[in-house]
Design a protein around this motif. Structure first.
Motif, PDB file in Angstrom:
ATOM      1  N   UNK A 135       0.847  -1.177   0.000  1.00  0.00           N
ATOM      2  CA  UNK A 135       0.000   0.000   0.000  1.00  0.00           C
ATOM      3  C   UNK A 135       0.893   1.242   0.000  1.00  0.00           C
ATOM      4  N   UNK A 136       0.545   2.163  -0.838  1.00  0.00           N
ATOM      5  CA  UNK A 136       1.368   3.367  -0.938  1.00  0.00           C
ATOM      6  C   UNK A 136       0.976   4.371   0.137  1.00  0.00           C
ATOM      7  N   UNK A 137       1.950   5.041   0.610  1.00  0.00           N
ATOM      8  CA  UNK A 137       1.679   6.024   1.645  1.00  0.00           C
ATOM      9  C   UNK A 137       1.357   7.369   0.999  1.00  0.00           C
ATOM     10  N   UNK A 138       0.783   8.237   1.773  1.00  0.00           N
ATOM     11  CA  UNK A 138       0.462   9.583   1.296  1.00  0.00           C
ATOM     12  C   UNK A 138       1.741  10.303   0.883  1.00  0.00           C
ATOM     13  N   UNK A 139       2.809  10.104   1.646  1.00  0.00           N
ATOM     14  CA  UNK A 139       4.070  10.761   1.342  1.00  0.00           C
ATOM     15  C   UNK A 139       4.601  10.299  -0.019  1.00  0.00           C
ATOM     16  N   UNK A 140       4.470   9.011  -0.325  1.00  0.00           N
ATOM     17  CA  UNK A 140       4.939   8.494  -1.609  1.00  0.00           C
ATOM     18  C   UNK A 140       4.111   9.074  -2.760  1.00  0.00           C
ATOM     19  N   UNK A 141       2.792   9.108  -2.581  1.00  0.00           N
ATOM     20  CA  UNK A 141       1.930   9.673  -3.628  1.00  0.00           C
ATOM     21  C   UNK A 141       2.199  11.159  -3.816  1.00  0.00           C
ATOM     22  N   UNK A 142       2.393  11.892  -2.744  1.00  0.00           N
ATOM     23  CA  UNK A 142       2.679  13.318  -2.840  1.00  0.00           C
ATOM     24  C   UNK A 142       4.021  13.540  -3.525  1.00  0.00           C
TER      25      UNK A 142
END
Length: 73
Positions: free
Chosen positions: A1-8
């Protein structure tokens, strides 16, 4: 699962690339401005032609041409 930090981080990189691409192209947006000026010029010319065609002397001229072409006068 991707984290918000990775997506940002991915969005930030993509946005940075897009901004750098726009900065590199000095003519970006010029076509839009040219189209806008062309549209305003065309609308102005159309309004002038409409004003001329609605004048009485042009109506009489066209009516006379049609009468002469049909042999009515």
């Amino acid at each position: 699962m991707r984290t918000v930090r990775h997506r940002w981080g991915r969005a930030r990189v993509a946005l940075g690339r897009r901004i750098n691409g726009l900065r590199a192209d000095g003519e970006a947006g010029m076509a839009t401005a040219e189209y806008a000026i062309g549209t305003v010029a065309a609308a102005s010319l159309a309004s002038i032609l409409l004003w001329i065609l609605k004048s009485d002397w042009v109506r009489e001229l066209i009516a006379d041409l049609i009468r002469k072409a049909l042999g009515l006068g």
